[in-house]
Design a protein around this motif. Structure first.
Motif, PDB file in Angstrom:
ATOM      1  N   ASP A  72     105.208  76.219  56.289  1.00 63.32           N
ATOM      2  CA  ASP A  72     105.941  77.375  56.986  1.00 63.32           C
ATOM      3  C   ASP A  72     104.951  78.077  57.834  1.00 63.32           C
ATOM      4  OD1 ASP A  72     108.689  78.604  56.346  1.00 63.32           O
ATOM      5  OD2 ASP A  72     106.964  80.112  56.769  1.00 63.32           O
ATOM      6  N   LYS A  93     113.248  74.130  61.761  1.00 68.52           N
ATOM      7  CA  LYS A  93     113.666  75.480  61.235  1.00 68.52           C
ATOM      8  C   LYS A  93     113.514  75.423  59.569  1.00 68.52           C
ATOM      9  CE  LYS A  93     116.149  78.216  63.164  1.00 68.52           C
ATOM     10  NZ  LYS A  93     115.546  79.470  63.854  1.00 68.52           N
ATOM     11  N   SER A  94     113.181  76.684  59.193  1.00 66.13           N
ATOM     12  CA  SER A  94     112.975  76.744  57.851  1.00 66.13           C
ATOM     13  C   SER A  94     113.539  78.044  57.237  1.00 66.13           C
ATOM     14  CB  SER A  94     111.417  76.660  57.489  1.00 66.13           C
ATOM     15  OG  SER A  94     110.765  78.063  58.051  1.00 66.13           O
ATOM     16  N   GLU A  95     113.357  78.515  56.073  1.00 66.48           N
ATOM     17  CA  GLU A  95     114.033  79.574  55.533  1.00 66.48           C
ATOM     18  C   GLU A  95     113.509  80.940  56.181  1.00 66.48           C
ATOM     19  OE1 GLU A  95     114.774  81.706  51.335  1.00 66.48           O
ATOM     20  OE2 GLU A  95     113.826  79.787  51.110  1.00 66.48           O
ATOM     21  N   SER A  96     111.997  80.735  56.462  1.00 70.52           N
ATOM     22  CA  SER A  96     111.514  82.072  56.960  1.00 70.52           C
ATOM     23  C   SER A  96     111.342  81.994  58.509  1.00 70.52           C
ATOM     24  CB  SER A  96     109.910  82.298  56.442  1.00 70.52           C
ATOM     25  OG  SER A  96     109.304  81.048  56.765  1.00 70.52           O
ATOM     26  N   ASN A 130     103.263  80.838  55.953  1.00 68.10           N
ATOM     27  CA  ASN A 130     102.114  80.677  55.223  1.00 68.10           C
ATOM     28  C   ASN A 130     100.916  80.390  56.008  1.00 68.10           C
ATOM     29  OD1 ASN A 130     103.363  81.062  53.022  1.00 68.10           O
ATOM     30  ND2 ASN A 130     104.127  78.791  52.815  1.00 68.10           N
ATOM     31  N   TYR A 151     109.306  87.494  59.762  1.00 70.52           N
ATOM     32  CA  TYR A 151     110.291  86.273  60.031  1.00 70.52           C
ATOM     33  C   TYR A 151     109.904  85.666  61.256  1.00 70.52           C
ATOM     34  CZ  TYR A 151     114.569  83.874  61.073  1.00 70.52           C
ATOM     35  OH  TYR A 151     115.250  82.772  61.442  1.00 70.52           O
ATOM     36  N   TYR A 196     110.395  79.175  61.087  1.00 76.60           N
ATOM     37  CA  TYR A 196     109.812  77.789  61.479  1.00 76.60           C
ATOM     38  C   TYR A 196     108.877  77.313  60.677  1.00 76.60           C
ATOM     39  CZ  TYR A 196     112.516  78.183  65.926  1.00 76.60           C
ATOM     40  OH  TYR A 196     113.547  78.543  66.704  1.00 76.60           O
ATOM     41  N   SER A 197     108.799  75.939  60.769  1.00 74.62           N
ATOM     42  CA  SER A 197     107.674  75.170  59.924  1.00 74.62           C
ATOM     43  C   SER A 197     107.089  74.207  61.002  1.00 74.62           C
ATOM     44  CB  SER A 197     108.022  74.642  58.740  1.00 74.62           C
ATOM     45  OG  SER A 197     108.972  73.676  58.840  1.00 74.62           O
ATOM     46  N   SER A 234     104.341  69.339  56.002  1.00 79.50           N
ATOM     47  CA  SER A 234     105.099  70.416  56.874  1.00 79.50           C
ATOM     48  C   SER A 234     104.726  71.798  56.293  1.00 79.50           C
ATOM     49  CB  SER A 234     106.575  70.115  56.664  1.00 79.50           C
ATOM     50  OG  SER A 234     107.066  69.026  57.508  1.00 79.50           O
TER      51      SER A 234
END
Length: 873
Positions: free
Chosen positions: A202, A238-241, A205, A221, A243-244, A200
């Motif tokens: 982000d 969902k991720s901290e930033s 990235n 974001y 989506y991943s 996975s």
């Protein structure tokens, strides 16, 4: 037309090359190859500032990742230095990699401001901000800052100068056109995401990996993500930033994302969206040693790069070597993708691994207890590699062996030749903190041929502990025979064990025994010291086969067991049936040969026939100044003599030879040469000369002229030794009342009584001469002496002078008979009795003399007539 066609064809070929170059440049630019080398034959290096994802130098935008794309450079692009200059009214950021996800806040991101345009270093770029220019190796990427920047600040241009590792400028480029305002949507549209199966990542990235510069902004974001296709290959979470993306299996998918900038100072609450393709790669497996990183489980769609170097797939794996121990390395995985517009794009994914801790380790080869390289031992410069698990590690050659930085563990040792690996048995390098070296010992066995030759090698190398025996081949040497090998005090034959466990160097020297004879005078493979030469000679005869050459051969001395032995014996074949030559008889051996023989000294046996008695020639040989004397000449039996009468007549055995005849005789008995004869010549003996070939002597009759002596007849004495003496009386008579000339020959003799032209002879001088009537007072013209010399004829004249006239006296009246007058006409001869200087008369003198002579003759004639008349009265 033909020329036009030719030029047209050439032009098309050139256009094809240019098209291929542009296409390659576009593709390589699109996939983001730093400083890609695109060489045309003979072209100089060039550099161009292009959009990294687009590969295009037109309409460059702020916030777009740029690249200094180098072409036609044949060096290592990783060693190039890039010097960027900023003439804009805004910031220029430069990077040493294109993955924006990892450069933020690192030394890989450098700021270049332009104080000439009122700019200063940013607070958050402390230590990473430079005025107007910056130069460093690897910084091939750049981006122009465009947030809240008016168009005026985007003009002025930027430039880049590229230098090689020696600091030489190889190319320069500039972009002087005004930069367009940034367009995040276009940057996002150019992106292609790459993820690995089961991994996975982000989305921010992934945008950074796709070179979207904006992701360096912490306000970015991902507010929304939707899978459009390929849900079996990818999934969103969902991720901290925001989506991943997770790769489910190798394949492709398409997603739609919204990128929002919350709380951004310059782009607050701005939002951009794009549809992006996601490619799921097989994730490679990695393994490392202290200096290598190996990839397996490769994806055929991908290429794998480490620090810009493309890995080469060999046997389904890639190994990057010569790495630094205890270092984390990032492998860049590149997968090409062609979008619906036909544009080639590149998806990036990254895998990391760290090389192991290592220790300086070595494999030391020793040859004869001295450090050696592989070529000295194996005859070929092998690479030395070690292997732990499945990885091969190449060791570096040095003065103290082959070394490498290796992690702890046990390593097998191999010799590498190309792609072939040969393991050295029982050689294991154990690496730990205490002992990191292994010695592999070899010892040589060297054969010194001592002047000989060998069909094969003369040096062999054996691993310590190996069984060793001498070679099978025998060396050869002209006129010698091989008799084994010598090493120290030991001797070895061929194929004989030297040692069952070698632990030192052996040097063996060939043992040679002289072998110059045996097969006649040629080597026969048997040492001469065991052989004996036997020679048979026949003298004055022939062998049974009528030949006369020596019979010579060598016999080998053997002991009772049939082995060579200088104290042994040998059988010989003794010749028989010898025949005497012509003129010889009674043959016998000088030493009677017997078989067998012994001893090494050569032996010669001679069978000699005795010569028959040589015949003699009895002849008369010349005797200087004398008659020939008897002589005898011995002639070899059967030889010939020749007899030459040389103009005379010679009779032998009732056969007459004369003139130029040559009589030839084969002498098997004595012969006597009788005296030859020749008219008007005297025989002086036989001249003997040696003949040629089978003629021993040539006898030639010697003659001297003999026409006079006994009066005018031969007398047996050569005329050249005789002198004629003549006495004349004029106007008178000799003692015997005759008046004829007295003439005879005398022989000149030397003191020893031998004929000699320089000798003398006695003569009888007449006396008692009586004058004729009317004459008186006789005397010699030249007084003769009893001893004469010289070979010239001599004449002595005794002359009576005429009585002077007086008054006539009365004469008796007796009638005298009328005398008979006999007139003798003699040939007048001038006799030379002694040397008189010749008188030379001139022409006038001759005439005077002639007149006087004529007058005298006339007076004499008149007197005769008067005297006659008086007598008649």
């Amino acid at each position: 037309m033909a020329m036009l066609k030719k030029h047209k064809k050439t032009l098309l070929s050139a256009l094809q090359r240019v098209f291929c170059f542009i296409l390659a440049a576009t593709i390589l630019g699109a996939v983001g190859v730093p400083s890609a080398v695109l060489a045309l034959d003979g072209a100089n290096p060039t550099v161009e500032i292009v959009g990294f994802m687009r590969g295009d130098s037109k309409d460059l935008r702020s916030s777009e990742l740029l690249m200094a794309k180098v072409s036609n450079y044949d060096g290592n692009p990783q060693e190039l230095t890039y010097e960027w200059k900023n003439k804009l009214g805004t910031y220029l950021y430069v990077f040493d990699k294109h993955d924006m996800a990892v450069v933020r806040g690192t030394k890989s991101e450098i700021e270049i401001y332009n104080s000439d345009k009122g700019l200063f270093a940013s607070d958050n770029m402390s230590g990473r901000s430079y005025n107007r220019s910056y130069s460093h190796k690897g910084f091939a990427y750049a981006a122009v800052y465009g947030a809240s920047v008016n168009a005026e600040k985007l003009n002025g241009g930027i430039s880049v100068t590229v230098k090689d590792s020696d600091g030489n400028i190889i190319a320069t480029a500039s972009y002087d056109v005004d930069f367009k305002n940034y367009d995040l949507s276009k940057d996002m549209a150019n992106a292609v995401f790459g993820v690995f199966e089961g991994e996975s990542v982000d989305i921010l990235n992934l945008l950074g990996q796709s070179s979207v510069v904006h992701v360096v902004c912490p306000a970015c974001y991902v507010s929304q993500g939707t899978i459009i296709s390929g849900s079996d290959c990818i999934s969103l979470s969902k991720s901290e930033s925001g989506y991943s993306i997770t790769g489910l299996k190798a394949g492709e998918g398409v997603i739609k994302i919204n990128l929002q900038k919350r709380n951004c100072k310059f782009h607050k609450n701005s939002e951009n969206s794009s549809t992006t393709t996601v490619i799921v790669f097989k994730k490679p497996n990695t393994s490392t040693t202290a200096t290598t990183l190996t990839l397996t489980n490769l994806d055929d769609r991908c290429e794998y790069y480490l620090e810009g170097v493309k890995g080469e797939v060999i046997d389904g794996k890639i190994t990057f070597s010569s790495l630094t121990p205890s270092t984390e390395y990032t492998i860049e995985v590149r997968g090409s993708y062609i979008d619906e517009n036909g544009t080639t794009k590149t998806a990036y994914a990254y895998v990391k691994d760290t090389t192991k801790d290592c220790y300086t380790s070595s494999v030391v080869f020793k040859l004869d207890d001295t450090v050696a390289d592989t070529e000295s031992i194996f005859g070929k410069p092998y690479e030395v590699v070690v292997k732990s698990d499945s990885d091969y590690i190449v060791l570096q050659s040095g003065d103290n062996g082959y070394t490498a930085e290796l992690a702890k563990g046990n390593y097998k040792v191999f010799l590498k030749d190309g792609n072939d690996y040969k393991q050295i048995d029982n050689a294991v390098l154990t690496v730990d903190s205490d002992d990191n070296s292994i010695e592999i010992k070899y010892y040589s066995v060297v054969y010194n041929l001592d002047g000989g030759t060998l069909n094969g090698d003369t040096k062999f190398v054996y691993r310590k502990g190996e069984f060793v025996k001498t070679i099978d081949n025998k060396p050869t040497k002209y006129e010698y025979v091989f008799d084994g090998w010598k090493c120290g005090e030991s001797t070895y034959s061929n194929s004989q064990q030297i040692t069952d466990s070698i632990d030192r160097k052996y040097e063996l020297t060939a043992i040679w025994e002289a072998d110059k004879i045996g097969n006649g005078e040629k080597p026969d493979g048997i040492p001469d010291k065991y052989q004996k030469k036997v020679t048979f000679k026949v003298v004055n005869g022939t062998w049974e086969d009528k030949s006369v050459n020596d019979i010579s051969y060598y016999v080998t001395l053997l002991d009772k067991e049939g082995k060579w032995n200088v104290n042994g014996t040998a059988k010989i074949n003794i010749p028989t049936g010898m025949t005497a030559n012509y003129g010889y008889e009674n043959g016998k051996w000088d030493v009677e040969p017997k078989s067998p023989v012994k001893g090494t000294n050569a032996e010669t046996y001679t069978y000699t026939f005795t010569k028959k008695t040589d015949p003699k020639v009895d002849y008369k040989e010349p005797n200087e100044n004398d008659k020939p004397t008897p002589a005898t000449q011995v002639v070899d039996y059967g030889k010939k003599i020749q007899v030459k009468p040389n103009g005379g007549v010679w009779v032998h055995d009732n056969k007459t030879y004369s003139g130029d005849d040559v009589a030839t005789f084969v002498l098997e008995k004595n012969i006597k040469l009788e005296d030859p004869t020749r008219t008007n010549y005297v025989f002086m003996g036989w001249d003997k000369q040696k003949g040629k070939d089978n003629v021993a002597y040539i006898f030639t009759a010697i003659w001297e002229v003999d026409k006079i002596g006994n009066g005018e007849k031969p007398d047996g004495i050569p005329d050249k030794y005789q002198k004629k003496v003549t006495f004349k009386v004029v106007n008178g008579t000799w003692e015997d009342k005759t008046s004829n000339d007295i003439s005879y020959y005398v022989t000149l003799l030397d003191k020893e009584g031998k004929w000699n032209v320089n000798g003398t002879a006695k003569i009888n001088i007449p006396t008692g001469m009586t004058a004729n009537y009317g004459y008186e007072n006789g005397k010699w013209d030249v007084e003769p002496t009893e001893i004469v010399s010289g070979i010239e004829d001599v004449v002595y004249v005794y002359l009576f002078d005429k009585i002077s006239e007086t008054e006539p006296q009365p004469q008796p009246t007796t009638v005298q008979p009328t005398p008979t007058v006999k007139t003798v006409v003699q040939e007048k001869t001038v006799y030379k009795t002694q040397y008189v200087e010749p008188i030379t008369l001139k022409t006038g003198d001759n005439l005077t003399f002639l007149g006087v002579l004529v007058g005298l003759c006339a007076a004499g004639f008149a007197g005769t007539i008067i005297f006659g008349k008086k007598r008649s009265k």
